[in-house]
Scaffold this active site. Structure first.
Site, short mmCIF file in Angstrom:
data_model
loop_
_atom_site.label_atom_id
_atom_site.label_comp_id
_atom_site.label_asym_id
_atom_site.label_seq_id
_atom_site.Cartn_x
_atom_site.Cartn_y
_atom_site.Cartn_z
N TRP A 29 23.84 19.99 -0.91
CA TRP A 29 23.63 19.97 0.53
C TRP A 29 22.13 19.78 0.80
O TRP A 29 21.30 20.44 0.18
CB TRP A 29 24.13 21.29 1.09
CG TRP A 29 24.23 21.43 2.57
CD1 TRP A 29 25.27 21.04 3.36
CD2 TRP A 29 23.27 22.05 3.43
NE1 TRP A 29 25.02 21.37 4.67
CE2 TRP A 29 23.80 21.99 4.75
CE3 TRP A 29 22.02 22.64 3.24
CZ2 TRP A 29 23.13 22.50 5.86
CZ3 TRP A 29 21.34 23.15 4.33
CH2 TRP A 29 21.90 23.08 5.62
N HIS A 103 26.54 22.94 7.83
CA HIS A 103 26.92 21.57 8.19
C HIS A 103 25.88 20.94 9.10
O HIS A 103 25.34 21.59 10.01
CB HIS A 103 28.29 21.58 8.90
CG HIS A 103 28.78 20.21 9.24
ND1 HIS A 103 29.01 19.24 8.29
CD2 HIS A 103 29.09 19.65 10.44
CE1 HIS A 103 29.45 18.14 8.88
NE2 HIS A 103 29.50 18.35 10.19
N TRP A 104 25.61 19.66 8.85
CA TRP A 104 24.72 18.86 9.69
C TRP A 104 25.54 17.87 10.51
O TRP A 104 26.52 17.30 10.03
CB TRP A 104 23.74 18.04 8.84
CG TRP A 104 22.72 18.83 8.10
CD1 TRP A 104 22.70 19.12 6.76
CD2 TRP A 104 21.53 19.42 8.65
NE1 TRP A 104 21.58 19.85 6.44
CE2 TRP A 104 20.84 20.05 7.58
CE3 TRP A 104 20.99 19.47 9.93
CZ2 TRP A 104 19.64 20.72 7.76
CZ3 TRP A 104 19.79 20.15 10.12
CH2 TRP A 104 19.12 20.77 9.04
N ASP A 120 29.52 13.19 14.10
CA ASP A 120 29.88 14.24 13.16
C ASP A 120 30.73 13.63 12.05
O ASP A 120 31.82 13.14 12.31
CB ASP A 120 30.64 15.35 13.88
CG ASP A 120 30.82 16.60 13.02
OD1 ASP A 120 30.80 16.48 11.77
OD2 ASP A 120 30.96 17.69 13.59
N CYS A 163 26.96 15.88 4.29
CA CYS A 163 26.73 15.76 5.73
C CYS A 163 25.29 15.39 6.05
O CYS A 163 25.03 14.59 6.97
CB CYS A 163 27.12 17.05 6.45
SG CYS A 163 26.37 18.55 5.77
#
Length: 223
Positions: A29, A103-104, A120, A163
């Site tokens: 991540w 989460h991005w 998204d 993400c």
């Protein structure tokens, strides 16, 4: 023994350490530092002549989520946000004023269209409702009291960790679209080939980690 705190690159306002760069070398991540670096690279090296584009770092965006409208203006005024046509804001799902989260996603404001676009790579629009209070405050702070909100089309991630890669890819493609067409609406564009720099593809996503590593090395990074 590798030192995770070893400085790999000092680039304008971004300092990358070995622990940051290591995130690009595997299925990890991405953190605030890597995303901040790439946004600053786009601003300084890729879109240096595009005065209407504003890339806001994840750290500042996270602060904006928790301040009043008046305090937002304090953050945004030095960035000349009211004079920008397109504003890119990487969003973290962290509910505290600090780095972190799971989460991005990406929020982009298009002044020519008076529209916020939300991208998204994981969900299909369920987060838009929770964003509404933030959008109301942000729109007022950037002098756009009347606005629309649209779910932007984007490639979906096929794992739990990419993400951030999707966000930086989306930022770059959308910035190219904004610069070329003065719009983020897909209907306003005419080219849709894999080679089109305004379009996101799975190939671009697969290549992005190595591409960012190459950029860091080209800028003098000690990998």
């Amino acid at each position: 023994m590798a030192d995770p705190n070893r400085i790999v690159l000092n680039f304008h306002n971004t300092l990358l350490r070995e622990s940051d760069v290591n995130l690009l070398m595997g299925p990890h991540w991405l953190n605030d530092q890597i995303i901040s670096f790439y946004l600053e690279y786009l601003e300084k090296n890729v879109f240096q002549n595009a005065r209407g584009l504003l890339f806001i770092s994840p750290e500042v965006v996270q602060c904006l989520k928790f301040v009043t409208r008046q305090e937002m203006s304090i953050f945004l005024e030095p960035l000349n946000a009211n004079g920008k046509s397109f504003i890119f804001l990487p969003l973290n799902d962290n509910n505290e004023v600090k780095a972190g989260g799971n989460h991005w996603s990406l929020l982009v404001f298009s002044r020519p269209e008076s529209t916020f676009y939300y991208y998204d790579s994981l969900s299909s629009g369920t987060s838009l409702r929770s964003l509404r209070p933030f959008l109301l405050e942000l729109a007022a702070a950037i002098d756009c009291p009347e606005f629309d909100v649209r779910q932007g089309d984007c490639v979906k991630q096929n794992n739990s960790y990419d993400c951030g890669i999707h966000v930086v890819c989306n930022v770059e493609c959308l910035a190219r679209r904004a610069f070329k067409y003065n719009s983020l609406d897909d209907d306003d564009t005419t080219v849709s080939t894999d080679e089109d720099p305004t379009k996101m593809t799975t190939q671009k996503i697969r290549q992005k980690r190595q591409e960012i590593l190459n950029i860091i090395q080209k800028l003098g990074g000690k990998l």
